[in-house]
Design an enzyme around this catalytic site. Structure first.
Site, PDB file in Angstrom:
ATOM      1  N   GLY A  24     140.910  16.894  89.603  1.00 55.65           N
ATOM      2  CA  GLY A  24     142.243  16.324  89.776  1.00 55.65           C
ATOM      3  C   GLY A  24     142.882  15.944  88.458  1.00 55.65           C
ATOM      4  N   GLY A  28     148.346  11.982  87.979  1.00 51.21           N
ATOM      5  CA  GLY A  28     147.900  10.623  88.176  1.00 51.21           C
ATOM      6  C   GLY A  28     146.779  10.171  87.266  1.00 51.21           C
ATOM      7  N   SER A 153     137.380   3.344  95.940  1.00 55.16           N
ATOM      8  CA  SER A 153     138.481   2.397  96.136  1.00 55.16           C
ATOM      9  C   SER A 153     137.926   1.167  96.844  1.00 55.16           C
ATOM     10  CB  SER A 153     139.580   3.029  96.999  1.00 55.16           C
ATOM     11  OG  SER A 153     140.474   2.043  97.496  1.00 55.16           O
ATOM     12  N   TYR A 178     141.917   8.129 105.136  1.00 55.90           N
ATOM     13  CA  TYR A 178     141.761   7.939 103.692  1.00 55.90           C
ATOM     14  C   TYR A 178     140.683   6.901 103.397  1.00 55.90           C
ATOM     15  CZ  TYR A 178     142.664   6.677  98.868  1.00 55.90           C
ATOM     16  OH  TYR A 178     142.501   6.420  97.535  1.00 55.90           O
TER      17      TYR A 178
END
Length: 307
Positions: A24, A28, A153, A178
């Site tokens: 990724g 971001g 997270s 998520y």
């Protein structure tokens, strides 16, 4: 070396000679991670779904750091065939990987399935990284202070993992899927750590998270969800370059601890590596072992004895 309580990005040690894979890496957190590592001399392999976008990001980073050693390669975490081709390419070139930063992911998207019949957020955020890690472990074993950093997270606490319904047929919400994928990230990283230590492997498995960061993770969400997320981030989030502090610490400091969730602390305080105790389902080794077995079955990838 600065103590973790005071460590910041200015303390990021020289990475010359290290090769680091960042998934990724074209948006971001991934861009910020790549920028800082390349600025310290690392060769960064940018594993991205859209190589055109990756090339543009690479060129922009090279304009900032002309000596940046950046290599854009295709990886779609939802497509396990691309993970195999990615790993095969590095193996064919005899590339040694010193660190793998499992950062890429999607969030809050409408329900769809992977080719393996798994809900797409769980498939992308967990299964793709599970497969990639296993496929690159031989490359990592030869590395210098080798480490796998899984970006999770604090929302893992809200996840509810049903191994009998990985397609989310019984119940689905974008946000629920998520946080479940983030719980899977934590369980995977901890089980990987247990397996690596049991095998006496030099590779370490660490967990880190950015807190609430100003990213475009919800770019595919409905307009109302994006609007609410934007408002919350204004008050609770950190700039991306600050949010990656804990991730960079985990990827580059040999003293960074396994078995903990390394975060940036709470805003508005400056980001510093903070060692958080894991709670709830994340601490269930039986669930972690069952997730591992199911993931190995779905991907056809498993960490061999001896790692």
């Amino acid at each position: 070396m600065a103590h973790a309580a005071t460590w910041n990005i200015a303390d990021l040690r020289d990475q010359t000679g290290r090769t680091i894979v960042v998934t990724g890496a074209s948006s971001g957190l991934g861009v910020a991670i790549t920028r800082h590592l390349a600025a310290r001399g690392a060769r960064v392999i940018m594993a991205v779904r859209d190589t055109g976008k990756g090339d543009r990001v690479r060129d922009r980073l090279r304009a900032e750091h002309p000596k940046a050693d950046l290599d854009v390669r295709h990886l779609d975490l939802l497509d396990l065939d691309t993970a195999r081709r990615f790993a095969d390419g590095l193996r064919a070139e005899r590339v040694t990987v010193d660190a793998l930063v499992n950062n890429g992911g999607i969030g809050n998207v409408p329900r769809r399935l992977s080719p393996q019949g798994v809900e797409s957020q769980l498939a992308t955020n967990h299964l793709g990284h599970f497969a990639l890690t296993g496929l690159l472990l031989d490359r990592l074993t030869m590395g210098r202070d080798p480490v796998v950093v899984t970006v999770a997270s604090g929302l893992y606490r809200l996840g509810r993992l049903d191994l009998d319904d990985l397609a989310a047929e019984r119940r689905y919400s974008p946000a629920g899927a998520y946080v479940t994928s983030k719980l899977a990230n934590v369980l995977f990283a901890l089980e990987l750590d247990r397996r690596l230590r049991a095998a006496g492997s030099p590779v370490r498995s660490l967990l880190a998270h950015p807190g609430v960061a100003r990213t475009d993770l919800d770019r595919d969400s409905p307009p109302l969800v994006r609007a609410v997320g934007t408002v919350l981030r204004l008050f609770l989030s950190r700039p991306v370059d600050d949010a990656v502090t804990a991730i960079l610490y985990a990827a580059t400091e040999p003293a960074a601890p396994t078995g903990r969730h390394i975060g940036p602390g709470r805003p508005p305080r400056p980001a510093r590596p903070t060692f958080e105790t894991l709670t709830g389902a994340a601490t269930d080794p039986d669930l972690a072992a069952r997730l591992w077995a199911r993931s190995a079955q779905l991907t056809g990838v498993d960490v061999p004895p001896g790692c």
